[in-house]
Design an enzyme around this catalytic site. Structure first.
Site, mmCIF file in Angstrom:
data_model
loop_
_atom_site.group_PDB
_atom_site.id
_atom_site.type_symbol
_atom_site.label_atom_id
_atom_site.label_comp_id
_atom_site.label_asym_id
_atom_site.label_seq_id
_atom_site.Cartn_x
_atom_site.Cartn_y
_atom_site.Cartn_z
ATOM 1 N N GLY A 40 0.430 0.894 -4.890
ATOM 2 C CA GLY A 40 1.525 0.329 -5.685
ATOM 3 C C GLY A 40 1.348 -1.166 -5.899
ATOM 4 N N GLY A 48 2.399 -0.455 -1.321
ATOM 5 C CA GLY A 48 1.250 -0.324 -0.432
ATOM 6 C C GLY A 48 -0.062 -0.667 -1.119
ATOM 7 N NE ARG A 86 -20.337 2.106 7.649
ATOM 8 C CZ ARG A 86 -19.491 2.720 6.825
ATOM 9 N NH1 ARG A 86 -19.878 3.159 5.668
ATOM 10 N NH2 ARG A 86 -18.257 2.905 7.197
ATOM 11 C CD GLU A 89 -5.155 3.515 -9.608
ATOM 12 O OE1 GLU A 89 -4.263 3.409 -10.464
ATOM 13 O OE2 GLU A 89 -6.341 3.244 -9.839
ATOM 14 C CB CYS A 135 -8.194 8.861 -0.177
ATOM 15 S SG CYS A 135 -6.964 7.639 -0.635
ATOM 16 C CG LEU A 146 -6.968 1.662 -6.342
ATOM 17 C CD1 LEU A 146 -7.313 1.289 -4.908
ATOM 18 C CD2 LEU A 146 -5.855 0.761 -6.823
ATOM 19 C CB ALA A 147 -12.803 2.479 -4.241
ATOM 20 N NE ARG A 150 2.476 -2.314 3.369
ATOM 21 C CZ ARG A 150 1.805 -1.179 3.261
ATOM 22 N NH1 ARG A 150 2.379 -0.089 2.878
ATOM 23 N NH2 ARG A 150 0.525 -1.149 3.557
#
Ligand SMILES: NC(=O)c1ccc[n+]([C@@H]2O[C@H](COP(=O)([O-])OP(=O)(O)OC[C@H]3O[C@@H](n4cnc5c(N)ncnc54)[C@H](O)[C@@H]3O)[C@@H](O)[C@H]2O)c1
Ligand SMILES: O=c1ccn([C@@H]2O[C@H](COP(=O)(O)OP(=O)(O)O[C@H]3O[C@H](CO)[C@@H](O)[C@H](O)[C@H]3O)[C@@H](O)[C@H]2O)c(=O)[nH]1
Length: 471
Positions: free
Chosen positions: A18, A15, A447, A165, A280, A167-168, A43
């Protein structure tokens, strides 16, 4: 015993985490064979696609996969073979919020982690280092260890590590190339420390050793939830202040700039918005709330729950501003929503604030036209159907249109709502857009993206999150 030299890695779960994480490991460690496995055939087919139409959009990802795929990076649905061949296995499966049963709505659903762990236990024929990469509640590694140890064959052992993890999405490759830190948690036994060193040596191929932090297992698991909770808390704090700005005439950009100059606060992650989204933040805070409640710490649970409640408030507050400004009704009005992804530079829509806004507009019986440069049309329909249970998709489709560009979306509309901070929205030819809109033409910037004064000069009526002034 000396630490194992890792030569073959298997990652279970292809995903958002991963895929990019292990593709970067393969790129940076050409001497290690990396196989990413998943049960989802579509996938895996997309990861193996000859023209690199990968299943996720992430800047820089195609380049990484182009360099490593077929060399030492492989994608497969043969989970068992991947497990059997590897000496180190990342478990990088999804851990969504539970939808039913004990802890529904708060606790993490660990079903996928458990299935992957049971599969490792069932098919492994040699010793493995098993690495918890998924975000999990504190002490999940203990459950994994119990399952694995109960099933280990004579002469084989399993060592469990936690390696969350950070990461963004949208900056995943840059984050993986140059992480602020890599966190590895292990049992503080000599075997645990050896396993930790084996994984640290993999990262040391490109990450400076002072950025590889080694801690105890439970601290590592909790640090992941804590980092997300504190990041989300910053956004809820700045969003709470944005409401005060709108009521007083203060400007949230100026406030963020002023407070961010304090080196103890720092300037990052202080951008007021229509609310945080993504797979998340909400999930991990709710997980922390559940953990706190399970530990009989109701005040702690209430404290973190408020971060999510403030986020809900911010999204609905923005929808209400749109309705109020459009003369207290949007029934039958046409609204363009620019952006559907939860942030720019990703096609991911999980928990996107845009979904909540659109649901609010549809409930008020407005017509909505959506444009997003990366989100697939089919995904938009899936998300809207899920957001409006009980409403048939044909009915939703009577109120919603999907456009193929921002100017097209804005044509003949009363209002434009900016829901995602895509750079291309800043570069829209606003003069032309204005000429094709119904008048008065409204822009709602959720935004802080556009130059409100410039748009006002063209003739737009602009409302910006966190700013008192409106016309
Ligand atoms: N998305 C992010 O930016 C991010 C960042 C950091 C951490 N995380 C965490 O990482 C984990 C994975 O997140 P994601 O966004 O990559 O999820 P995802 O849903 O994109 O990917 C998970 C994959 O695991 C596969 N899978 C599930 N069970 C399996 C099994 N038993 N065997 C083989 N494959 C299986 C699914 O088919 C899916 O493709 C979550 O715990 C998440 O909280 C996500
Ligand atoms: O100042 C800000 C920063 C972010 N956001 C919003 O917050 C959400 C999350 O953004 P971001 O954190 O950049 O993306 P994620 O991919 O969700 O990454 C978070 O969640 C990941 C999954 O756990 C972690 O690995 C990352 O460290 C953590 O930043 C998005 O809707 C953003 O638009 C704001 O509104 N204002």
């Amino acid at each position: 015993m000396a630490p194992v030299k890792v030569t073959k890695i298997c990652c279970i779960g292809a995903g958002y985490v991963g895929g990019p994480t292990c593709a970067v490991i393969a790129l940076k460690c050409p001497h290690i064979q990396v196989t990413i496995v998943d049960l989802n055939q579509a996938r895996i087919d997309a990861w193996n696609c000859p023209d690199f139409k990968l299943p996720i959009y992430e800047p820089g990802l195609v380049d990484v996969v182009k360099q490593a795929r077929g060399r030492n990076l492989f994608f497969s649905t043969d989970v068992d073979k991947g497990i059997q061949e590897a000496d180190l296995i990342f478990v990088s499966v999804n851990t969504p919020t539970k939808k039913s049963g004990v802890g529904a709505g708060f606790a993490a659903d660990l079903n996928y982690v458990e299935s992957a762990t049971r599969r490792i236990a069932a098919v492994a024929q040699s010793s493995k280092i098993v690495v918890e990469k998924s975000t999990v509640p504190c002490r999940t590694a203990e459950s994994m260890r119990t399952i694995l140890e109960a099933n280990s064959r004579p002469g084989t052992r399993f060592d469990i590590l936690s390696n969350p993890e950070f990461l963004a999405e949208g900056t995943a490759i840059a984050d993986l190339f140059k992480p602020d830190r890599v966190l590895i948690g292990s049992l503080q036994t000599s075997e645990g420390k050896d396993a930790c060193q084996s994984l640290a040596e993999v990262y040391a191929n490109w990450v400076p050793t002072e950025r590889i932090l080694t801690v105890g297992l439970w601290s590592s698991e909790l640090s992941k939830l804590a980092a997300n909770a504190m990041l989300a808390q910053r956004i809820s704090s700045i969003n709470a202040l944005s409401a005060i700005c709108e009521a007083t005439g203060a400007n949230i950009d100026e406030v963020a700039h002023a407070i961010g100059f304090d080196s103890r606060i720092g300037p990052k992650f202080l951008r007021a918005s229509v609310g945080f989204g993504g797979s998340c933040f909400q999930k991990d805070i709710l997980n922390l709330v559940y953990l706190s409640e399970s530990l009989h710490l109701p005040q702690v649970a209430a404290y973190w729950r408020q971060v999510v409640e403030m986020n809900e408030y911010q999204k609905h507050r923005f929808s209400k501003t749109v309705v109020d400004t459009l003369f207290n009704t949007i029934t039958g009005k046409h609204i363009a929503v620019l952006g559907f992804a939860f942030k720019a530079d990703t096609g991911d829509t999980r928990e996107s604030a845009a979904i909540t806004l659109i649901r609010d507009f549809l409930t008020e019986r407005a017509y909505v036209t959506i444009y997003d440069p990366q989100v697939e049309e089919s995904q938009i329909w899936l998300d809207l159907a899920e957001a409006m249970p009980g409403v048939p998709l044909e009915n939703i489709k009577k109120q919603v249109t999907i456009a193929s560009s921002a100017p097209e979306a804005c044509k003949n509309k009363e209002a434009i709502v900016i829901a995602t901070e895509w750079k291309e929205f800043r570069e829209i030819d606003w003069e032309t857009v204005y000429t094709h809109m119904n008048k008065p033409a409204f822009v709602f910037d959720g935004r802080l993206l556009v130059d409100a004064d410039k748009l006002r000069k063209i003739g737009f009526r602009v409302t910006t999150i966190g700013r008192g002034e409106r016309t």
